[in-house]
Design a protein around this motif. Structure first.
Motif, mmCIF file in Angstrom:
data_model
loop_
_atom_site.group_PDB
_atom_site.id
_atom_site.type_symbol
_atom_site.label_atom_id
_atom_site.label_comp_id
_atom_site.label_asym_id
_atom_site.label_seq_id
_atom_site.Cartn_x
_atom_site.Cartn_y
_atom_site.Cartn_z
ATOM 1 N N ILE A 24 0.849 -1.202 0.000
ATOM 2 C CA ILE A 24 0.000 0.000 0.000
ATOM 3 C C ILE A 24 0.880 1.245 0.000
ATOM 4 O O ILE A 24 0.640 2.185 -0.758
ATOM 5 C CB ILE A 24 -0.954 -0.007 1.208
ATOM 6 C CG1 ILE A 24 -1.993 -1.117 1.057
ATOM 7 C CG2 ILE A 24 -1.644 1.344 1.360
ATOM 8 C CD1 ILE A 24 -2.819 -1.367 2.314
ATOM 9 N N ALA A 25 1.923 1.247 0.840
ATOM 10 C CA ALA A 25 2.825 2.400 0.916
ATOM 11 C C ALA A 25 3.561 2.614 -0.400
ATOM 12 O O ALA A 25 3.698 3.755 -0.864
ATOM 13 C CB ALA A 25 3.820 2.214 2.055
ATOM 14 N N GLN A 26 4.029 1.531 -1.007
ATOM 15 C CA GLN A 26 4.730 1.665 -2.290
ATOM 16 C C GLN A 26 3.832 2.271 -3.359
ATOM 17 O O GLN A 26 4.250 3.132 -4.123
ATOM 18 C CB GLN A 26 5.264 0.306 -2.755
ATOM 19 C CG GLN A 26 6.461 -0.188 -1.986
ATOM 20 C CD GLN A 26 7.668 0.703 -2.162
ATOM 21 O OE1 GLN A 26 7.971 1.176 -3.254
ATOM 22 N NE2 GLN A 26 8.352 0.957 -1.070
ATOM 23 N N GLY A 34 2.402 -0.905 -10.873
ATOM 24 C CA GLY A 34 2.352 -2.352 -10.982
ATOM 25 C C GLY A 34 1.931 -3.067 -9.714
ATOM 26 O O GLY A 34 1.784 -4.289 -9.717
ATOM 27 N N ILE A 35 1.760 -2.352 -8.634
ATOM 28 C CA ILE A 35 1.285 -2.992 -7.405
ATOM 29 C C ILE A 35 -0.230 -2.864 -7.388
ATOM 30 O O ILE A 35 -0.779 -1.849 -6.995
ATOM 31 C CB ILE A 35 1.918 -2.357 -6.144
ATOM 32 C CG1 ILE A 35 3.420 -2.540 -6.194
ATOM 33 C CG2 ILE A 35 1.330 -2.983 -4.886
ATOM 34 C CD1 ILE A 35 4.154 -1.968 -5.014
ATOM 35 N N GLU A 38 -5.073 -7.049 -7.219
ATOM 36 C CA GLU A 38 -5.058 -8.466 -7.574
ATOM 37 C C GLU A 38 -3.714 -9.111 -7.232
ATOM 38 O O GLU A 38 -3.654 -10.231 -6.722
ATOM 39 C CB GLU A 38 -5.345 -8.664 -9.069
ATOM 40 C CG GLU A 38 -6.732 -8.232 -9.514
ATOM 41 C CD GLU A 38 -6.866 -6.721 -9.717
ATOM 42 O OE1 GLU A 38 -5.846 -6.037 -9.988
ATOM 43 O OE2 GLU A 38 -7.984 -6.212 -9.551
ATOM 44 N N LEU A 39 -2.619 -8.393 -7.491
ATOM 45 C CA LEU A 39 -1.284 -8.902 -7.188
ATOM 46 C C LEU A 39 -1.121 -9.092 -5.681
ATOM 47 O O LEU A 39 -0.655 -10.147 -5.229
ATOM 48 C CB LEU A 39 -0.212 -7.943 -7.710
ATOM 49 C CG LEU A 39 1.228 -8.300 -7.333
ATOM 50 C CD1 LEU A 39 1.684 -9.541 -8.079
ATOM 51 C CD2 LEU A 39 2.148 -7.137 -7.605
ATOM 52 N N LEU A 40 -1.513 -8.102 -4.905
ATOM 53 C CA LEU A 40 -1.386 -8.206 -3.449
ATOM 54 C C LEU A 40 -2.227 -9.366 -2.902
ATOM 55 O O LEU A 40 -1.766 -10.129 -2.052
ATOM 56 C CB LEU A 40 -1.792 -6.887 -2.784
ATOM 57 C CG LEU A 40 -0.853 -5.698 -3.014
ATOM 58 C CD1 LEU A 40 -1.467 -4.417 -2.463
ATOM 59 C CD2 LEU A 40 0.514 -5.953 -2.406
ATOM 60 N N ARG A 41 -3.442 -9.494 -3.391
ATOM 61 C CA ARG A 41 -4.311 -10.574 -2.903
ATOM 62 C C ARG A 41 -3.730 -11.939 -3.260
ATOM 63 O O ARG A 41 -3.669 -12.838 -2.431
ATOM 64 C CB ARG A 41 -5.730 -10.447 -3.479
ATOM 65 C CG ARG A 41 -6.701 -11.479 -2.877
ATOM 66 C CD ARG A 41 -8.112 -11.289 -3.373
ATOM 67 N NE ARG A 41 -8.318 -11.715 -4.736
ATOM 68 C CZ ARG A 41 -8.483 -12.983 -5.125
ATOM 69 N NH1 ARG A 41 -8.494 -13.953 -4.248
ATOM 70 N NH2 ARG A 41 -8.661 -13.282 -6.390
ATOM 71 N N ALA A 42 -3.278 -12.089 -4.504
ATOM 72 C CA ALA A 42 -2.737 -13.379 -4.944
ATOM 73 C C ALA A 42 -1.477 -13.756 -4.167
ATOM 74 O O ALA A 42 -1.288 -14.925 -3.825
ATOM 75 C CB ALA A 42 -2.434 -13.333 -6.441
#
Length: 194
Positions: A24-26, A34-35, A38-42
């Motif tokens: 989230i911070a990035q 690119g963050i 869907e990427l975080l959840r996966a």
């Protein structure tokens, strides 16, 4: 004398939450593309439904945004997180501990990033000055007159700098010092408490 026991390992849910806060911070403060959700959840919460993860991400993002926008020190953070744990639908004490640790480790970088994002003009990165004597001119009466030379480096972080070189004779230096004194007097009048 027995050796001190190592601290217990963090609860299993702490690592994904810490990584979520980093993601989230990035994305929010450092502009890393690119963050995605869907990427975080996966990567972090593959067993969570999209709606459950979206709710968790929104809650953590909102908390992080509140903490960052207030630039909370550790005492303010503790009071804020304690209130959040007591709130209906708030966070758990384990989540509060992870958020506190994350903020303690990343506060400076997030604060600097927010400051850099809030600047819309160039900043003065560097300034050098010197006084020279003119040694060669068309008119003899101007030889050996002092000249102040000011060199300034202007720019934004991450961008190429611009350089500005100014040359002042004695009259211009006196005029500039007079104007700076007037500005200082105005600022003093505005900031004095009555």
């Amino acid at each position: 004398m027995a050796a001190p026991e190592p601290p217990p390992p963090p609860p299993e849910g702490c690592r994904p939450l810490s990584a979520l806060l980093s993601g989230i911070a990035q994305a929010a403060f450092h502009g890393t593309a690119g963050i995605t959700e869907e990427l975080l959840r996966a990567q972090l919460y593959p067993d969570a439904t999209p709606d459950e993860f979206r709710a968790l991400r929104a809650k953590m993002g909102g908390l992080l945004q509140s903490i960052a926008s207030a630039d909370m020190d550790l005492n303010q953070l503790e009071a804020f997180l304690t209130a959040q744990t007591k709130k209906q639908g708030g966070i758990t004490s384990d989540q509060a501990a992870v958020i506190a640790k994350f903020w303690k480790n990343h506060r400076t970088q997030i604060h600097e990033s927010l400051i850099n994002q809030s600047r819309w003009d160039n900043i003065l990165k560097n300034m050098n000055w010197r006084v020279d004597l003119k040694a060669q001119l068309r008119h003899v009466d101007q030889i050996n007159t002092p000249v102040a030379i000011v060199e300034m480096e202007l720019g934004k972080n991450g961008q190429e700098s611009e350089f500005l070189c100014l040359e002042f004779d004695e009259a211009k230096v006196s005029q500039m010092l007079k104007k700076l004194s007037e500005i200082e007097e105005s600022m003093t009048l505005l900031t004095q408490t009555t």
